[in-house]
Scaffold this motif. Sequence first.
Motif, mmCIF file in Angstrom:
data_model
loop_
_atom_site.group_PDB
_atom_site.id
_atom_site.type_symbol
_atom_site.label_atom_id
_atom_site.label_comp_id
_atom_site.label_asym_id
_atom_site.label_seq_id
_atom_site.Cartn_x
_atom_site.Cartn_y
_atom_site.Cartn_z
ATOM 1 N N UNK A 1 0.835 -1.209 0.000
ATOM 2 C CA UNK A 1 0.000 0.000 0.000
ATOM 3 C C UNK A 1 0.866 1.254 0.000
ATOM 4 N N UNK A 2 1.980 1.205 0.737
ATOM 5 C CA UNK A 2 2.821 2.395 0.884
ATOM 6 C C UNK A 2 3.972 2.450 -0.104
ATOM 7 N N UNK A 3 3.972 1.530 -1.091
ATOM 8 C CA UNK A 3 4.965 1.612 -2.160
ATOM 9 C C UNK A 3 6.355 1.203 -1.772
ATOM 10 N N UNK A 4 6.494 0.431 -0.716
ATOM 11 C CA UNK A 4 7.822 -0.019 -0.296
ATOM 12 C C UNK A 4 8.347 -1.057 -1.284
ATOM 13 N N UNK A 5 9.644 -1.066 -1.566
ATOM 14 C CA UNK A 5 10.172 -1.936 -2.622
ATOM 15 C C UNK A 5 10.405 -3.391 -2.215
ATOM 16 N N UNK A 6 10.521 -3.682 -0.916
ATOM 17 C CA UNK A 6 10.977 -4.999 -0.494
ATOM 18 C C UNK A 6 9.840 -6.038 -0.437
ATOM 19 N N UNK A 7 9.111 -6.160 -1.561
ATOM 20 C CA UNK A 7 8.054 -7.159 -1.694
ATOM 21 C C UNK A 7 8.258 -7.873 -3.030
ATOM 22 N N UNK A 8 8.187 -9.203 -3.017
ATOM 23 C CA UNK A 8 8.365 -9.962 -4.254
ATOM 24 C C UNK A 8 7.297 -9.567 -5.276
ATOM 25 N N UNK A 9 7.661 -9.469 -6.563
ATOM 26 C CA UNK A 9 6.694 -9.023 -7.587
ATOM 27 C C UNK A 9 5.403 -9.832 -7.611
ATOM 28 N N UNK A 10 5.507 -11.166 -7.514
ATOM 29 C CA UNK A 10 4.301 -11.995 -7.555
ATOM 30 C C UNK A 10 3.396 -11.720 -6.359
ATOM 31 N N UNK A 11 4.015 -11.539 -5.188
ATOM 32 C CA UNK A 11 3.233 -11.215 -3.978
ATOM 33 C C UNK A 11 2.572 -9.860 -4.119
ATOM 34 N N UNK A 12 3.326 -8.896 -4.665
ATOM 35 C CA UNK A 12 2.779 -7.551 -4.839
ATOM 36 C C UNK A 12 1.555 -7.585 -5.761
ATOM 37 N N UNK A 13 1.662 -8.329 -6.853
ATOM 38 C CA UNK A 13 0.536 -8.409 -7.795
ATOM 39 C C UNK A 13 -0.689 -9.052 -7.145
ATOM 40 N N UNK A 14 -0.466 -10.112 -6.335
ATOM 41 C CA UNK A 14 -1.578 -10.777 -5.652
ATOM 42 C C UNK A 14 -2.278 -9.816 -4.692
ATOM 43 N N UNK A 15 -1.486 -9.065 -3.920
ATOM 44 C CA UNK A 15 -2.070 -8.128 -2.954
ATOM 45 C C UNK A 15 -2.810 -7.005 -3.673
ATOM 46 N N UNK A 16 -2.217 -6.493 -4.746
ATOM 47 C CA UNK A 16 -2.873 -5.405 -5.483
ATOM 48 C C UNK A 16 -4.183 -5.859 -6.107
ATOM 49 N N UNK A 17 -4.234 -7.102 -6.608
ATOM 50 C CA UNK A 17 -5.491 -7.621 -7.153
ATOM 51 C C UNK A 17 -6.574 -7.666 -6.077
ATOM 52 N N UNK A 18 -6.203 -8.051 -4.871
ATOM 53 C CA UNK A 18 -7.178 -8.119 -3.777
ATOM 54 C C UNK A 18 -7.588 -6.724 -3.320
ATOM 55 N N UNK A 19 -6.657 -5.797 -3.298
ATOM 56 C CA UNK A 19 -7.003 -4.409 -2.950
ATOM 57 C C UNK A 19 -8.034 -3.873 -3.937
ATOM 58 N N UNK A 20 -7.803 -4.179 -5.209
ATOM 59 C CA UNK A 20 -8.730 -3.744 -6.256
ATOM 60 C C UNK A 20 -10.076 -4.451 -6.099
ATOM 61 N N UNK A 21 -10.033 -5.761 -5.906
ATOM 62 C CA UNK A 21 -11.258 -6.557 -5.782
ATOM 63 C C UNK A 21 -12.142 -6.043 -4.655
ATOM 64 N N UNK A 22 -11.550 -5.736 -3.516
ATOM 65 C CA UNK A 22 -12.328 -5.336 -2.341
ATOM 66 C C UNK A 22 -12.554 -3.829 -2.251
ATOM 67 N N UNK A 23 -11.972 -3.074 -3.179
ATOM 68 C CA UNK A 23 -12.138 -1.615 -3.123
ATOM 69 C C UNK A 23 -11.548 -1.024 -1.854
ATOM 70 N N UNK A 24 -10.417 -1.587 -1.423
ATOM 71 C CA UNK A 24 -9.813 -1.130 -0.165
ATOM 72 C C UNK A 24 -9.364 0.314 -0.280
ATOM 73 N N UNK A 25 -9.588 1.098 0.768
ATOM 74 C CA UNK A 25 -9.079 2.453 0.865
ATOM 75 C C UNK A 25 -8.359 2.625 2.192
#
Length: 337
Positions: free
Chosen positions: A27-51
């Motif tokens: 969420x805060x744009x930190x770099x130390x996250x694996x790309x595949x994990x980042x994509x999975x989390x971002x898909x869920x953020x989008x799916x749930x409309x997280x703010x």
Amino acid sequence: MSTRRRVTIATIAEEAGVSIPTVSKVINGRPEVAPETRRKVERLLHKHGYQRRVSSDDTPAGLVDLVFAEIESPWAMEIVRGAETAAHDAGSSVVISVLHTHAGPGRDWLERLAARRTDGVVIVASKLSGDVQAQLTARSLPFVVVDPEGEPAPGVVSVGATNWHGGLAATRHLLELGHRRIAMISGPADMLCSQARIDGYRAALETAGVAVDPALIRRGTFLVDSGHDEGHALLELPDAPTAIFAGSDLQAFGVFEAARQRGLRVPVDLSVVGFDDLPLARSAWPPLTTVRQPLQEMAALATRTVLGMGRGEAPEMRRVELATELIVRESTAAPRP
């Protein structure tokens, strides 16, 4: 009756199978996250409309991000001036990013933006994908689009100009001077402003009872070279136009050069109208008749709006179009008898 569970970082972490700190880093744009994990989390953020929740004691960062697809033009400089004026009046500063693509902001830029912390984002003349919208929303980053390339999605706040009316006014001016062979050079087909200016041009001709000749409508970019090349092509036609309405001032300057190279004088042999009213339009020779697009005002309004959204203020309107105005100078005249 069941109530819907509020989506939290813990909800996202549980569904993604990762830790809460990992979700927070995404969420805060930190770099130390694996790309595949980042994509999975971002898909869920989008799916749930997280703010992201913004605490009441958060203070403004004093920064507005101004994002361009390209910046190598006087047009972009007018946008920068307007944004900087509005930001300065609000006690903020402008950070300029150049994407070098019209595809819209990418992942790297979003991560840098989230890490930097900003009060809002003004995106200029770019596409804005649903994925980018979702990521900006998930990070509670307000954004406004200036002169969007395509139709903005519902709910997206945008600022533009009355391009249709501008195209109508430019063409009517040439018709009133007596021109009937009026050509139009526009920008890319997938840009809203390009099509709106062509539609205004067509409406003026049709209202005047003048047939629309497809051979007189050309598309290119909004740059000088495009105006030069398309101007040459139009002037080579067996029944060449006596007037050309260019979709930008830069295109009009290219038409000036094409006419000069063919031994034609503006406006004696060819009338030319531009669009934008850049500072260069007044000092061109001859001074350019053009449609004034309020570029600085558009950028200033977008900047004030995004700063207001950052303070929790709802914009009065989701889509604002500022008025264009025909500015008559010395590049247009009646056609030669």
